[in-house]
Design a protein around this motif. Sequence first.
Motif, PDB file in Angstrom:
ATOM      1  N   ALA A   1      38.716  37.883  42.103  1.00 10.22           N
ATOM      2  CA  ALA A   1      39.820  37.874  41.416  1.00 10.22           C
ATOM      3  C   ALA A   1      40.290  36.112  40.949  1.00 10.22           C
ATOM      4  CB  ALA A   1      41.107  38.413  42.803  1.00 10.22           C
ATOM      5  N   THR A   2      39.955  35.362  41.289  1.00  9.47           N
ATOM      6  CA  THR A   2      39.993  34.250  41.530  1.00  9.47           C
ATOM      7  C   THR A   2      39.730  33.658  40.119  1.00  9.47           C
ATOM      8  OG1 THR A   2      40.739  33.057  43.496  1.00  9.47           O
ATOM      9  CG2 THR A   2      39.651  31.492  41.472  1.00  9.47           C
TER      10      THR A   2
ATOM     11  N   LYS B   1      40.962  35.382  37.783  1.00 14.67           N
ATOM     12  CA  LYS B   1      42.314  34.343  36.673  1.00 14.67           C
ATOM     13  C   LYS B   1      41.848  33.624  35.767  1.00 14.67           C
ATOM     14  CE  LYS B   1      46.392  33.480  38.820  1.00 14.67           C
ATOM     15  NZ  LYS B   1      47.179  33.127  39.858  1.00 14.67           N
TER      16      LYS B   1
ATOM     17  N   LYS C   1      40.829  34.907  32.209  1.00 13.69           N
ATOM     18  CA  LYS C   1      42.202  34.807  31.328  1.00 13.69           C
ATOM     19  C   LYS C   1      43.098  34.014  31.247  1.00 13.69           C
ATOM     20  CE  LYS C   1      41.418  39.681  32.779  1.00 13.69           C
ATOM     21  NZ  LYS C   1      42.427  40.706  34.059  1.00 13.69           N
ATOM     22  N   ALA C   2      43.161  33.595  32.413  1.00 16.02           N
ATOM     23  CA  ALA C   2      44.477  31.986  32.531  1.00 16.02           C
ATOM     24  C   ALA C   2      43.795  30.916  30.517  1.00 16.02           C
ATOM     25  CB  ALA C   2      44.739  30.803  33.318  1.00 16.02           C
TER      26      ALA C   2
ATOM     27  N   GLN D   1      42.791  27.067  40.135  1.00 15.62           N
ATOM     28  CA  GLN D   1      43.359  27.911  41.037  1.00 15.62           C
ATOM     29  C   GLN D   1      42.570  27.471  42.242  1.00 15.62           C
ATOM     30  OE1 GLN D   1      44.602  30.825  39.759  1.00 15.62           O
ATOM     31  NE2 GLN D   1      44.557  30.188  37.603  1.00 15.62           N
TER      32      GLN D   1
END
Length: 208
Positions: free
Chosen positions: A179-180, A183, A186-187, A194
């Motif tokens: 998930a990290t 994320k 995408k960021a 993160q």
Amino acid sequence: MISDAITALLDSGTPVSALIGPLSAQGNVGYIGHDNWKKGRTAAWAFHHTCRSPGKIGVLLGNHRYRNQEINESGFRSYLREQDAGFSVLEPLQTFESAAVAREMTEKLLGEHPDLCGLFVSGGGITGALAALKDRPRRKDFVCVAYEIFDATRAGLIDGTITMTLSYPIRTFAREIVATMVKAHKAGPDAGAQRVNIPIAIHTSENV
């Protein structure tokens, strides 16, 4: 060399996250793992509340260059210093993540300090430490805190050689890693690092 490699990746727009042990570089590096300060303090709490009387505690760690283990030890000492509980924490001995070296170091501690009240295995080599402890007559008042739950440590908990383990909940850890990474991708590189703290799974003989 690792820091330079991380910096090169960050400069190319590729986000980087460290797992288990934090890493440093010129840019922002993410982290997914335990709060190692709290982990060390939790281990110290176990000694404080389960040792029948304060005494000497031996410490094994894999390598002084592993930042997570260094932070663990700092948190461990911090808790006992704050509590002024009367424990004496010996200088840590390196195992280099080797079961054979861990066994040798555990035998050294037991031989040189017959009044040892406990052993904190903060790094690799737990199977060697377990073998050394099992070679000696078992003391009901001896406390051993180790990391991770697998066949050997589970058996150690059940037979009483280990008092408590502090472990990674593997499925949660794996989900958070994926998930990290998604994320962070995408960021984009300007979103910052993160950081995800994984909860500590605590095991004793009563919940394995």
